[in-house]
Design a protein around this motif. Structure first.
Motif, short mmCIF file in Angstrom:
data_model
loop_
_atom_site.label_atom_id
_atom_site.label_comp_id
_atom_site.label_asym_id
_atom_site.label_seq_id
_atom_site.Cartn_x
_atom_site.Cartn_y
_atom_site.Cartn_z
N LYS A 184 -4.16 -19.41 -41.45
CA LYS A 184 -3.61 -19.97 -40.21
C LYS A 184 -3.76 -21.50 -40.22
CE LYS A 184 -6.18 -17.27 -37.60
NZ LYS A 184 -6.54 -16.05 -38.38
N SER A 185 -2.71 -22.15 -39.78
CA SER A 185 -2.78 -23.60 -39.70
C SER A 185 -3.76 -24.01 -38.62
CB SER A 185 -1.39 -24.16 -39.40
OG SER A 185 -1.51 -25.53 -39.09
N ILE A 186 -4.64 -24.93 -38.93
CA ILE A 186 -5.65 -25.34 -37.92
C ILE A 186 -5.42 -26.77 -37.46
CG2 ILE A 186 -7.47 -23.74 -38.61
CD1 ILE A 186 -8.68 -26.05 -40.23
N ASN A 187 -4.28 -27.31 -37.78
CA ASN A 187 -4.02 -28.71 -37.41
C ASN A 187 -4.24 -28.98 -35.93
OD1 ASN A 187 -3.40 -29.07 -40.01
ND2 ASN A 187 -1.38 -29.99 -39.67
N ASN A 188 -3.85 -28.02 -35.09
CA ASN A 188 -3.91 -28.28 -33.66
C ASN A 188 -5.05 -27.55 -32.97
OD1 ASN A 188 -1.70 -30.03 -33.65
ND2 ASN A 188 -0.33 -28.26 -33.83
N ILE A 189 -5.99 -27.05 -33.75
CA ILE A 189 -7.14 -26.36 -33.14
C ILE A 189 -8.28 -27.37 -33.01
CG2 ILE A 189 -8.82 -24.51 -33.45
CD1 ILE A 189 -6.70 -22.94 -34.89
N PRO A 190 -8.84 -27.51 -31.81
CA PRO A 190 -9.94 -28.47 -31.65
C PRO A 190 -11.18 -28.00 -32.44
CG PRO A 190 -9.63 -27.19 -29.65
CD PRO A 190 -8.49 -26.87 -30.54
N PRO A 191 -12.04 -28.94 -32.81
CA PRO A 191 -13.17 -28.62 -33.69
C PRO A 191 -14.01 -27.44 -33.20
CG PRO A 191 -13.20 -30.94 -33.05
CD PRO A 191 -12.00 -30.35 -32.43
N HIS A 192 -14.23 -27.38 -31.87
CA HIS A 192 -15.17 -26.36 -31.42
C HIS A 192 -14.59 -24.96 -31.49
CE1 HIS A 192 -12.98 -27.29 -27.65
NE2 HIS A 192 -13.21 -26.02 -27.36
N LYS A 193 -13.27 -24.85 -31.73
CA LYS A 193 -12.69 -23.50 -31.85
C LYS A 193 -12.48 -23.10 -33.29
CE LYS A 193 -10.55 -23.16 -27.35
NZ LYS A 193 -9.35 -23.61 -26.65
N ARG A 194 -12.84 -23.98 -34.24
CA ARG A 194 -12.57 -23.66 -35.63
C ARG A 194 -13.64 -22.74 -36.21
NH1 ARG A 194 -9.70 -28.95 -38.44
NH2 ARG A 194 -8.26 -29.29 -36.71
N GLY A 195 -14.80 -22.74 -35.60
CA GLY A 195 -15.87 -21.87 -36.09
C GLY A 195 -16.36 -22.25 -37.47
N MET A 240 -13.75 -34.32 -42.83
CA MET A 240 -13.62 -34.52 -41.39
C MET A 240 -12.30 -33.92 -40.88
SD MET A 240 -16.28 -35.73 -40.21
CE MET A 240 -17.80 -36.20 -40.97
N MET A 241 -11.27 -33.96 -41.71
CA MET A 241 -10.01 -33.34 -41.32
C MET A 241 -10.17 -31.83 -41.25
SD MET A 241 -6.90 -35.50 -42.99
CE MET A 241 -7.43 -35.52 -44.68
N LEU A 242 -10.93 -31.31 -42.20
CA LEU A 242 -11.16 -29.86 -42.20
C LEU A 242 -11.99 -29.45 -40.99
CD1 LEU A 242 -10.76 -27.25 -43.67
CD2 LEU A 242 -12.63 -27.82 -45.21
N ALA A 243 -12.96 -30.29 -40.64
CA ALA A 243 -13.82 -29.98 -39.50
C ALA A 243 -13.08 -30.21 -38.18
CB ALA A 243 -15.08 -30.83 -39.53
N GLY A 244 -12.04 -31.03 -38.22
CA GLY A 244 -11.26 -31.27 -37.00
C GLY A 244 -11.60 -32.56 -36.30
N PHE A 245 -12.45 -33.40 -36.90
CA PHE A 245 -12.79 -34.66 -36.24
C PHE A 245 -11.79 -35.75 -36.56
CE2 PHE A 245 -17.08 -32.65 -36.81
CZ PHE A 245 -17.14 -32.21 -35.51
N GLU A 246 -10.95 -35.50 -37.58
CA GLU A 246 -9.86 -36.41 -37.87
C GLU A 246 -8.60 -35.56 -37.97
OE1 GLU A 246 -10.19 -39.54 -37.97
OE2 GLU A 246 -12.30 -39.95 -38.47
N THR A 247 -7.47 -36.14 -37.57
CA THR A 247 -6.24 -35.38 -37.72
C THR A 247 -5.48 -35.89 -38.92
OG1 THR A 247 -5.34 -36.89 -36.09
CG2 THR A 247 -5.85 -34.67 -35.34
N ALA A 248 -4.84 -34.96 -39.64
CA ALA A 248 -4.06 -35.35 -40.81
C ALA A 248 -2.82 -36.07 -40.34
CB ALA A 248 -3.69 -34.11 -41.62
N THR A 249 -2.47 -37.16 -41.04
CA THR A 249 -1.26 -37.89 -40.69
C THR A 249 -0.03 -37.08 -41.09
OG1 THR A 249 -2.55 -39.82 -41.31
CG2 THR A 249 -0.26 -40.19 -40.79
N HIS A 250 -0.19 -36.33 -42.15
CA HIS A 250 0.93 -35.52 -42.64
C HIS A 250 0.34 -34.33 -43.37
CE1 HIS A 250 4.84 -34.53 -44.38
NE2 HIS A 250 4.18 -34.30 -45.50
N GLY A 251 1.05 -33.23 -43.40
CA GLY A 251 0.62 -32.09 -44.18
C GLY A 251 -0.03 -31.01 -43.33
N ASP A 252 -0.47 -29.99 -44.02
CA ASP A 252 -0.94 -28.81 -43.33
C ASP A 252 -2.30 -28.40 -43.88
OD1 ASP A 252 -0.54 -27.00 -41.39
OD2 ASP A 252 0.68 -25.63 -42.60
N ILE A 253 -3.25 -28.11 -42.96
CA ILE A 253 -4.53 -27.57 -43.40
C ILE A 253 -4.62 -26.15 -42.86
CG2 ILE A 253 -7.03 -27.84 -43.32
CD1 ILE A 253 -6.56 -30.81 -42.70
#
Lengths: 565, 366
Positions: B73-84, B55-68
């Protein structure tokens, strides 16, 4: 042992049956050879009967307390037998009268009118007819009341002449001796009012009805009235003036020559009266009624009576849509008398407004509730249901306090400086007040179905839509919203149908411009007592609701309405 | 273990942590990197954090710490619908108010693709999963397997490079599941897409994946190709979780070269391969796969280690026989033998001698 045998033979016979079935081409047969359909029906009948028995108490209750009264009420919207029942002779005579000819009805009609009104005023029914006709013609009520008082004088013209001719006709006993049968007279003489026994019912002397047909006719009505409604001793009761006028008609009419053959009690007095009657002063009934009220010699009252003589009428329905019956057929009422059409339009418009504002306010709440964890959602659900536990009157009255010119909301707005002190908002006793208060009261009926439908929409749909590239709004609008439509549908039907028939809240906060058709119906039921019109308005309201329901089914599909699950 | 260098990593988790309540970590310090085109399965019991990772990878949950990171490219701040990222859900999540074709068309519509292009792509995607004739149906008119095929086609129709699957076959019956397992792996390899697959079914994980990450308690316990995972589990959790496994507990007596001696609690001394024991005196769990145990003296391999055993139960399973034994104090020692014409069927109560090779026997953490 036998069990074992059965067990081994059963498969064989089943096989045989199967084989037989393959060759058999007629209707499907059950194992015992009866047609499958019939044995299925027999098996299902028991289920159906027990199902019916289970719902029977409720069914009977609903029939007795709901369906029957409503059907009876709706029937009143077309029923009109009061005119015919009260004026039976007049309405019969009027059939031959041309209401559009511009001529007044003839003497015969006026005479019937006298007879009808005389009987009616004795029974005190003429005022009821008066108020019924007053719905159609203003003034009818007082006209009938006046006529009820006046008809006594008309018959007395003959009464006085007969009594002057012979004091014999003055006394009730003598009339009874002439008209009553010997057997009845004998039992009547033994009867004492104080004994508590029922008065022996009046019986007519044999043959007297052939000689004095009209007298006999009206004397029967009189006797029936005295014995059964007034509970007086008929033998001692002097007849109505109406009987004297009928007596005069008989003595001057075609049956007069048979009087010579009469030999019973009072034969000599009867012969004397028959000889004298032709030279009596006769009554001009039309003139007599004109003397009571000159409305009787004008056309409108006669046209109204003629129009409303049939047992059934569409008059109430025409009234309910601002039309009226005229001699030329249904026509629109004058502009200043049209109110119902406006009321219907207003009721529909405001119900739509209330439904829409319930959707706008309820949808987000339903959404939040459906997406919260169960514990929190239950807590919030209690808050939604809280209004249900408070009396409707209290809530509505609270809105009165909130919304009035010197009320909480206006005070706050003035304090905040949003509105000036001298231009406080008119939030109550108008449509705004009704819409605000009713939206609040009906909101739970929107939230509950919305919530239960939204709860069944898995959150994964929204996630799926977003993962497929939809923005939050697109995901909501294209995926979530269509699935919540059944909830909106159910909520809207509930709220709309409830509000279209709402009565208490518009009555309290609606003022003059914010009332509904239901308030008018209530007025006709309890104040004007025009139940027929109330029933017609109610029937139209019912038809509108059913029509809208049908349209809704055609457009949205009633299968799309869900209360949950 | 993860020998993919950071330079060609397509999906990367770096020191990712996740907490829902601010007290407990559901995902603890997750590091993972995947090359393009890999089929990676996250396997673990429920509550182990695998779905949270997805779910963190898909963007439905945000990671409390760390980088995906996705493709560097870091996708931490990309909303799910823009992750493709394509995604297949356990309950399929097909939109019930749309037809199959409309469901597939949806991701293309939101990408503002022209009508004819859309129709063409939808047709190709449906044909790919053998659902070409079902475009006009509603999801409710399809069977579970058909719905899952459509869900798969929908996740692939907009040609994502990464597809996430959250227990997609969980609701299907065994046979259908096996068919679809093959279809999914074939499709993934054919299209060259990268797949992250979440399941709690180890057979599914072993048969489908290039690599499997075994999750437990918010950590990856082992990340390895299926064969290594099965044959060389790195700790006793993985050994227990993957396949059937026999465990004997004891104390390390001596470590010498490539082997160690273990004194079993139930009596007996056995030789094992030391995996995470470092010195004598440590407690250990020795793991042996049931099919590596032999009882037939004629087939006993050279240098096999033997122990006495009593047969407790014999189960006929068709292709194999499963026999439960009492060995060194434990009642739950399983051996599996192939159903061959000359195979002996053991009877309960029989006393036998079992044996195995020291290298098949791994001394793991206690």
């Amino acid at each position: 042992m036998s069990d074992v045998n059965n067990a081994t033979t059963a498969p064989n016979s089943a096989l045989a049956a199967e084989r037989a079935e393959d060759e058999y081409t007629g209707p499907m047969l059950a194992a015992d050879g009866t047609p499958l359909k019939r044995s299925l029906n027999r098996a299902l009948r028991r289920q159906k009967i027990s199902a019916l028995l289970l719902i029977a108490p409720l069914l009977i209750f609903v029939l007795v307390t709901f369906v029957a009264p409503i059907a009876d009420m709706l029937f009143r919207s077309v029923e009109n037998k009061i005119v015919q029942d009260t004026l039976p002779r007049t309405t019969t005579e009027l059939k031959n009268w041309d209401s559009e000819g511009g001529e007044l009805p003839d003497q015969a009609v006026y005479k019937s009118l006298y007879q009808d009104i005389y009987v009616a005023q004795e029974r005190k029914l003429h005022t009821r007819l008066g108020s019924r006709l007053n719905y159609e013609l203003t003034g009818a009520s007082s006209l009938f009341r006046k006529s009820g008082r006046g008809v006594d004088d008309i018959g007395e013209v003959y009464q006085d002449q007969f009594e002057d001719l012979n004091a014999f006709w003055k006394k009730g006993e003598n009339w009874n001796d002439v008209l009553g049968s010997d057997a009845w007279l004998a039992t009547m003489k033994d009867w004492k009012k104080a004994s508590g026994d029922a008065q022996p019912p009046f019986e007519m002397r044999d043959g007297i009805a052939d000689i004095l047909p009209q007298t006999a006719n009206y004397y029967l009505i009189f006797a029936d009235f005295v014995q059964n409604e007034d509970n007086d001793n008929l033998y001692k009761e002097d007849p109505w003036p109406l009987v004297y006028s009928a007596f005069y008609d008989d003595l001057t009419g075609p049956t007069a020559e048979q009087i010579a053959a009469y030999a019973g009690p009072g034969a000599t007095e009867l012969a004397q009266a028959a000889a004298a009657a032709p030279s009596f002063d006769s009554v001009d009934y039309a003139q007599a009624f004109a003397d009571i009220d000159k409305d009787w010699v004008e056309l409108p009252i006669w046209q109204t009576i003629a129009t409303y003589s049939p047992r059934f009428t569409n008059g109430y329905f025409l009234n309910a849509v601002d039309m009226q019956k005229t001699p030329d057929g249904p026509a629109l009422r004058p502009d200043d008398e049209r109110i119902y059409w406006t009321l219907f339009k207003r009721t529909l418009f405001m119900s739509v407004c209330i439904t829409l504002s319930c959707i706008l306010l309820g949808y987000p709440v339903g959404w939040i509730l459906a997406n919260l964890p169960a514990r929190t959602a239950n807590l919030l659900m209690i808050l939604v249901l809280l209004p249900f536990w408070t009396s409707l009157l209290v809530r509505t009255s609270a809105w009165k306090v909130m919304l009035q010119q010197q009320g909480v909301i206006n005070d706050t707005l003035v304090w905040l400086g949003v509105v000036a002190d001298d231009s406080r908002l008119a939030l109550i006793n108008n449509q705004t007040g009704t819409i605000i208060a009713m939206t609040h009261i009906l909101l739970p009926f929107m939230i509950l179905p919305l919530y239960s439908v939204m709860k069944t929409v898995p959150p994964s749909y929204l996630r799926a839509a977003k993962s497929l590239g939809a923005t939050n709004w697109t995901a909501f609008w294209r995926v979530y919203f269509p699935q919540s439509v059944p909830g909106i549908g159910a909520g809207s039907i509930l709220v709309f149908i409830l509000s279209i028939g709402y009565y208490i809240t518009p009555e309290i906060v609606g003022g003059r411009t914010g009332t509904f058709i239901s308030n008018r119906i209530a007025y006709h039921i309890s104040s004007s007592l025009n139940w027929g019109l109330a029933a017609a308005l109610g029937a139209i309201l019912l038809a509108v609701v059913l029509g809208l329901y049908y349209a809704y089914d055609k457009i949205v599909g009633i299968d799309n309405v869900k209360l949950g699950g | 273990m993860a020998d993919t260098s950071a330079t060609n990593a397509f999906v990367e988790f770096e020191r990712v942590q996740k907490s829902y309540d601010g007290e407990n970590l559901v995902v603890k310090d997750l590091n993972l990197s995947m090359p393009k085109g890999e089929f990676l399965t996250m396997l673990g019991p429920s509550g182990s954090g695998k779905t949270t990772c997805l779910m963190m990878l898909a963007g439905f949950e945000t990671a409390t710490h760390g980088d995906i990171r996705l493709d560097g490219k870091s996708i931490n701040n990309i909303p799910p619908h823009k992750r493709g990222i394509g995604m297949v859900f356990q309950n399929y999540a097909l939109f019930p108010h749309m037809t199959v074709a409309e469901n597939l068309s949806f991701p293309l519509e939101v990408r503002k693709m022209g009508k004819s292009d859309r129709e063409e792509k939808v047709k190709i995607a449906l044909d790919r999963v053998q659902m070409g004739d079902f475009g006009g149906r509603r999801p409710a008119q399809l069977s579970g397997g058909q719905q899952q095929r459509v869900a798969l086609a929908r996740a692939l129709v907009f040609e994502p490079e990464l597809v996430l699957m959250d227990e997609p076959l969980g609701a299907l019956d065994k046979q259908l599941r096996e068919t679809l397992q093959f279809e999914i792996t074939h499709l993934a390899h054919e299209l060259g897409i990268t797949v992250v697959y979440v399941t709690h079914d180890q057979t599914e994980a072993l048969t489908m994946s290039d690599r499997v990450a075994v999750f437990e308690n918010g950590r990856i316990q082992q990340l390895a190709p299926p064969d290594l995972l099965y044959e060389e589990p790195e700790n006793s959790f993985v050994a227990q979780f993957i396949g059937e496994n026999n465990t004997l507990e004891g104390v390390v007596k001596e470590i010498k070269g490539g082997t160690c001696l273990v004194q079993l609690d139930g009596g007996g001394l056995i030789e094992a391969k030391p995996i995470n024991v470092t010195q004598a005196g440590e407690r250990t769990r020795v793991s042996i796969r049931p099919e590596r145990v032999e009882f037939n003296k004629d087939r006993m391999p050279e240098g096999a280690h033997t122990l006495k055993a009593e047969v407790l139960e014999f189960v006929y399973m068709g292709d194999i026989f499963r026999t439960r034994l009492r060995v060194a104090g434990t009642d739950n020692f399983i051996i599996k033998t192939r159903n061959a014409p000359d195979q002996v069927r053991l009877k309960p109560g029989q006393q036998i001698e079992i044996g195995w090779l020291a290298e098949d026997c791994r001394a793991l953490d206690a």
